[in-house]
Design an enzyme around this catalytic site. Structure first.
Site, PDB file in Angstrom:
ATOM      1  CB  SER A 181      -0.891   0.007   1.249  1.00 50.71           C
ATOM      2  OG  SER A 181      -1.574   1.234   1.396  1.00 50.71           O
ATOM      3  CE1 TYR A 223      -4.622  -1.907   4.962  1.00 49.25           C
ATOM      4  CE2 TYR A 223      -3.501   0.146   4.432  1.00 49.25           C
ATOM      5  CZ  TYR A 223      -4.155  -0.993   4.023  1.00 49.25           C
ATOM      6  OH  TYR A 223      -4.339  -1.244   2.687  1.00 49.25           O
TER       7      TYR A 223
END
Length: 251
Positions: free
Chosen positions: A143, A156
């Site tokens: 990501s 995350y």
């Protein structure tokens, strides 16, 4: 794309980037194992692929459970005889966005278990099979949050930074073994994770698009295109890389 007849596992393939990736591989005549913790969702994607003339089967798995990943790899090899490509896409976000001091233990543990440990399990077991057959390719879905800070999103962010690091470390270890390992780092992409964020803070839509030079979110199909490219034989000299697809956000 040179992926015809390659045996490909895509985790988290029941929706979003995973589903788009599975379908994109199928368009190029790869043999797909659609894996997801939700078997019903995976079956829908596999049925769609098969209906359109592709080849797909379903093997459900929770990547946070080592024995289920073992079964995923073993069943794939028992059916197809090999594993050419492993796409580690399965991932989750926290239930609550919060600063580090207020971050819940539940959100830390659950996200790390899937996004980081799950990728490790999948890489470890896929690499054991790939060493036996003397070839293989792994593409990890990281990501933009694995390359730069992400506010109120510690687990995350930590997990995706870990995926980038694991990608590079393993790529170095296996570069001489005919096994390539790369990652893609999507920015804000139209997906369930983004929908969840926008539902909590509807005013975020305008704010997010304001920091994306292209003024739009990425499409799952655009991420899938990069994954298939990295897994194809057209990129034989690429390993240990992170390809950022973010509409210029990181600039």
């Amino acid at each position: 794309m040179q992926v015809k007849n390659k045996v490909v596992i895509v985790t988290g393939a029941g929706s979003g980037i995973g589903a788009a990736t599975a379908k994109h591989f199928a368009q190029y005549q790869a043999k797909i194992v659609v894996s997801d913790i939700k078997e019903e969702n995976a079956q829908k994607i596999a049925d769609e692929i098969n209906k359109n003339g592709g080849t797909a089967m379903v093997i459900p798995a929770n990547v946070a459970k080592y024995d289920e990943v073992e079964q995923l790899i073993a069943k794939t090899v028992s059916v197809h005889g090999r594993l050419d490509v492993m796409v580690n896409n399965a991932g989750i976000g926290p239930k609550n966005m919060a600063r580090t001091g207020e971050y819940t233990l539940e959100d830390w543990d659950s996200v790390i278990a899937v996004n980081q440990t799950g990728v490790f399990y999948c890489m470890k077991l896929a690499l054991q099979q790939m060493m036996k057959q003397e070839h293989g390719n792994i593409v990890n879905i990281a990501s933009l949050a694995g390359l730069k800070a992400s506010l109120n999103n510690l687990s995350y962010c930590a997990s995706k930074f870990a995926v980038v690091g694991m990608t590079k470390s393993a790529a170095l270890e296996y570069a001489s073994k005919n096994i390539r390992i790369n990652a893609v780092c999507p920015g804000y992409t139209e997906s369930a994770l983004l929908d969840k964020l926008l539902s909590v803070k509807p005013n975020m839509d305008q704010r997010l698009k304001s920091v994306i030079p292209m003024k739009r979110y990425g499409l799952t199909e655009e991420i899938a295109e990069a994954v298939v490219w990295l897994a194809s034989d057209t990129t034989k000299f690429i390993t240990g890389q992170t390809i950022t697809l973010d509409g210029g956000t990181s600039l």
